[in-house]
Design a protein around this motif. Structure first.
Motif, PDB file in Angstrom:
ATOM      1  N   ARG A 149      52.704  -5.908  11.056  1.00  0.00           N
ATOM      2  CA  ARG A 149      51.391  -5.359  11.538  1.00  0.00           C
ATOM      3  C   ARG A 149      50.988  -3.984  10.754  1.00  0.00           C
ATOM      4  N   CYS A 150      51.900  -3.061  10.937  1.00  0.00           N
ATOM      5  CA  CYS A 150      51.469  -1.734  10.317  1.00  0.00           C
ATOM      6  C   CYS A 150      51.330  -1.674   8.950  1.00  0.00           C
ATOM      7  N   GLN A 151      51.994  -2.559   8.178  1.00  0.00           N
ATOM      8  CA  GLN A 151      51.751  -2.607   6.688  1.00  0.00           C
ATOM      9  C   GLN A 151      50.442  -3.591   6.371  1.00  0.00           C
ATOM     10  N   ASN A 152      49.751  -4.169   7.286  1.00  0.00           N
ATOM     11  CA  ASN A 152      48.625  -4.999   7.040  1.00  0.00           C
ATOM     12  C   ASN A 152      47.469  -4.884   8.136  1.00  0.00           C
ATOM     13  N   LEU A 153      47.259  -3.628   8.501  1.00  0.00           N
ATOM     14  CA  LEU A 153      46.222  -3.245   9.550  1.00  0.00           C
ATOM     15  C   LEU A 153      44.771  -3.953   9.134  1.00  0.00           C
ATOM     16  N   TRP A 154      44.540  -3.921   7.888  1.00  0.00           N
ATOM     17  CA  TRP A 154      43.136  -4.245   7.603  1.00  0.00           C
ATOM     18  C   TRP A 154      43.145  -5.227   6.299  1.00  0.00           C
ATOM     19  N   ARG A 155      44.353  -5.877   6.212  1.00  0.00           N
ATOM     20  CA  ARG A 155      44.377  -6.867   4.919  1.00  0.00           C
ATOM     21  C   ARG A 155      43.520  -7.895   4.914  1.00  0.00           C
ATOM     22  N   SER A 156      43.118  -8.387   6.018  1.00  0.00           N
ATOM     23  CA  SER A 156      42.190  -9.467   5.907  1.00  0.00           C
ATOM     24  C   SER A 156      41.203  -9.355   7.350  1.00  0.00           C
ATOM     25  N   LEU A 157      40.098  -8.975   6.941  1.00  0.00           N
ATOM     26  CA  LEU A 157      39.093  -8.679   7.880  1.00  0.00           C
ATOM     27  C   LEU A 157      37.946  -9.832   8.217  1.00  0.00           C
ATOM     28  N   LEU A 158      37.715 -10.108   9.548  1.00  0.00           N
ATOM     29  CA  LEU A 158      36.653 -10.931   9.926  1.00  0.00           C
ATOM     30  C   LEU A 158      35.373 -10.252  10.069  1.00  0.00           C
ATOM     31  N   ILE A 159      34.291 -10.411   9.441  1.00  0.00           N
ATOM     32  CA  ILE A 159      33.003  -9.426   9.388  1.00  0.00           C
ATOM     33  C   ILE A 159      32.001 -10.390   9.959  1.00  0.00           C
ATOM     34  N   PRO A 160      31.429 -10.019  10.949  1.00  0.00           N
ATOM     35  CA  PRO A 160      30.055 -10.645  11.530  1.00  0.00           C
ATOM     36  C   PRO A 160      29.128  -9.979  10.889  1.00  0.00           C
ATOM     37  N   TYR A 161      28.293 -11.072  10.169  1.00  0.00           N
ATOM     38  CA  TYR A 161      27.073 -10.660   9.569  1.00  0.00           C
ATOM     39  C   TYR A 161      25.715 -11.313   9.837  1.00  0.00           C
ATOM     40  N   ASN A 162      24.699 -10.912   9.989  1.00  0.00           N
ATOM     41  CA  ASN A 162      23.443 -11.632  10.340  1.00  0.00           C
ATOM     42  C   ASN A 162      22.086 -10.825   9.457  1.00  0.00           C
ATOM     43  N   GLY A 163      22.485 -10.212   8.406  1.00  0.00           N
ATOM     44  CA  GLY A 163      21.266  -9.530   7.827  1.00  0.00           C
ATOM     45  C   GLY A 163      20.888  -8.457   8.244  1.00  0.00           C
ATOM     46  N   SER A 164      21.100  -7.738   9.471  1.00  0.00           N
ATOM     47  CA  SER A 164      20.418  -6.988  10.248  1.00  0.00           C
ATOM     48  C   SER A 164      20.851  -5.590   9.425  1.00  0.00           C
ATOM     49  N   PRO A 165      20.110  -4.374  10.084  1.00  0.00           N
ATOM     50  CA  PRO A 165      20.499  -3.283   9.232  1.00  0.00           C
ATOM     51  C   PRO A 165      21.971  -2.724   9.541  1.00  0.00           C
ATOM     52  N   SER A 166      22.349  -3.181  10.969  1.00  0.00           N
ATOM     53  CA  SER A 166      23.853  -2.650  11.005  1.00  0.00           C
ATOM     54  C   SER A 166      24.826  -3.369  10.249  1.00  0.00           C
ATOM     55  N   ALA A 167      24.546  -4.899  10.091  1.00  0.00           N
ATOM     56  CA  ALA A 167      25.354  -5.723   9.342  1.00  0.00           C
ATOM     57  C   ALA A 167      25.456  -5.165   7.834  1.00  0.00           C
ATOM     58  N   ASP A 168      24.120  -4.726   7.253  1.00  0.00           N
ATOM     59  CA  ASP A 168      24.304  -4.452   5.965  1.00  0.00           C
ATOM     60  C   ASP A 168      24.874  -2.778   5.868  1.00  0.00           C
ATOM     61  N   TYR A 169      24.831  -2.138   6.790  1.00  0.00           N
ATOM     62  CA  TYR A 169      25.396  -0.862   6.796  1.00  0.00           C
ATOM     63  C   TYR A 169      26.815  -0.865   6.835  1.00  0.00           C
ATOM     64  N   LEU A 170      27.455  -2.030   7.714  1.00  0.00           N
ATOM     65  CA  LEU A 170      29.010  -2.398   7.635  1.00  0.00           C
ATOM     66  C   LEU A 170      29.147  -2.823   6.204  1.00  0.00           C
ATOM     67  N   ILE A 171      28.313  -3.588   5.621  1.00  0.00           N
ATOM     68  CA  ILE A 171      28.854  -4.030   4.205  1.00  0.00           C
ATOM     69  C   ILE A 171      28.780  -2.912   3.343  1.00  0.00           C
ATOM     70  N   GLU A 172      28.097  -2.099   3.315  1.00  0.00           N
ATOM     71  CA  GLU A 172      28.017  -0.680   2.470  1.00  0.00           C
ATOM     72  C   GLU A 172      29.279   0.031   2.611  1.00  0.00           C
ATOM     73  N   ARG A 173      29.480   0.466   4.120  1.00  0.00           N
ATOM     74  CA  ARG A 173      30.689   1.239   4.355  1.00  0.00           C
ATOM     75  C   ARG A 173      31.994   0.435   3.831  1.00  0.00           C
ATOM     76  N   LEU A 174      32.228  -0.703   3.867  1.00  0.00           N
ATOM     77  CA  LEU A 174      33.483  -1.720   3.357  1.00  0.00           C
ATOM     78  C   LEU A 174      33.234  -1.395   1.878  1.00  0.00           C
ATOM     79  N   LYS A 175      32.385  -1.818   1.126  1.00  0.00           N
ATOM     80  CA  LYS A 175      32.072  -1.667  -0.439  1.00  0.00           C
ATOM     81  C   LYS A 175      32.645  -0.384  -0.866  1.00  0.00           C
ATOM     82  N   GLY A 176      32.241   0.780  -0.185  1.00  0.00           N
ATOM     83  CA  GLY A 176      32.734   1.958  -0.518  1.00  0.00           C
ATOM     84  C   GLY A 176      33.744   2.360  -0.536  1.00  0.00           C
TER      85      GLY A 176
END
Length: 292
Positions: A149-176
């Motif tokens: 678990r410690c080696q793979n804390l964010w290996r595979s993420l589930l991302i709830p997305y609905n096109g809202s500003p908060s969802a787009d903000y999440l995508i931009e943070r992850l892409k960065g």
């Protein structure tokens, strides 16, 4: 995706076990790890004072972390007297940490309102993301499981997305973060859009499905260009229930959520999907703090 973290433990959340898994955390990308424990002021008598005996005992419990640190990883032990919600932001600034790792139990809205929460305070007052692990799970992992678990804390993420500003903000943070991660520690994402429906599927639902699939396809293209494998899912129903169902069906490390602005988090008693995930998800939650 992250290199410098604070691991905050109160010794009841199971995170003190991570002192034996520093090499695994380093394999997951950390180059600086700060173990943090706070001791309340001793309230007996007229004047509150530092409880030095408890501070020394807590430090002794955490000192073992240094013995497990591999080369190239900076290990720091911080035992402070006071309130965690006040001390952690100061340590974030001092060490320039880019992640807070906490063990927060699931709670009902009433429990959150009555007892309060360090996590709740940090979502309001810090800019660094929080990775929340449930004590009930961390405490029962066998050593082999916790090491993985410690080696793979964010290996595979589930991302709830609905096109809202908060969802787009999440995508931009992850892409960065992905763009700055030469080791590509995030390898897979599951983008999930939940269409809320009043019951029987209608023509309007079909339109919403098509819209959701189109917007998810655009996000998928962006992630794929960065070397991340992406699966898109569209479901109908209650957002929280459907997200939890998909999480159980997929092989995920954590659920990622975010708010675009701090105002939405000032009152956790208001209905909010992100608040419900923070309070109720048994899965680890990667929460991105809002913009200023």
């Amino acid at each position: 995706m992250f290199q410098r973290c604070l691991i905050c433990t109160d010794f009841s959340d199971g995170l003190q076990r991570l002192i034996r898994f520093v090499p695994a955390l380093a394999a997951g990308g950390f180059t600086q790890i700060v173990f943090v424990h706070t001791v309340p002021l001793w309230e007996e008598g007229d004047v509150p004072r530092v409880d030095q005996e408890r501070i020394d005992a807590a430090r002794a419990r955490l000192e073992g972390a240094a013995a497990h640190a591999p080369g190239g990883v900076e290990m720091i032990i911080e035992v402070r007297s006071g309130k965690a919600a006040e001390i952690i932001p100061k340590l974030l600034e001092q060490y320039h940490s880019d992640l807070i790792l906490m063990g927060t139990p699931t709670r009902s809205l009433m429990q959150e309102t009555v007892f309060g929460s360090t996590t709740q305070s940090l979502t309001r007052n810090t800019k660094s993301p929080l990775l929340i692990l449930r004590p009930q799970l961390v405490s029962v992992y066998r050593e082999e499981e916790l090491n993985l678990r410690c080696q793979n804390l964010w290996r595979s993420l589930l991302i709830p997305y609905n096109g809202s500003p908060s969802a787009d903000y999440l995508i931009e943070r992850l892409k960065g973060l992905i763009a700055k991660d030469p080791d590509h520690s995030l390898t897979q994402c599951h983008l999930v859009w939940v269409v809320t429906s009043g019951g029987r599927r209608t023509e309007q639902d079909s339109y919403q499905y098509q819209m959701a699939e189109g917007k998810l396809a655009a996000v998928k293209t962006d992630f794929a260009a960065m070397g991340v494998a992406v699966e898109t899912v569209v479901r109908t129903g209650d957002p929280l229930q459907e997200i939890m169902t998909v999480a159980m069906e997929m092989d995920i490390s954590a659920i990622a959520i975010a708010y675009q602005s701090r105002g939405a988090l000032l009152d956790w008693t208001s209905p909010s999907f992100a608040n419900e995930v923070l309070r109720n998800s048994w899965f680890p939650v990667l929460f991105f703090s809002p913009k200023e």
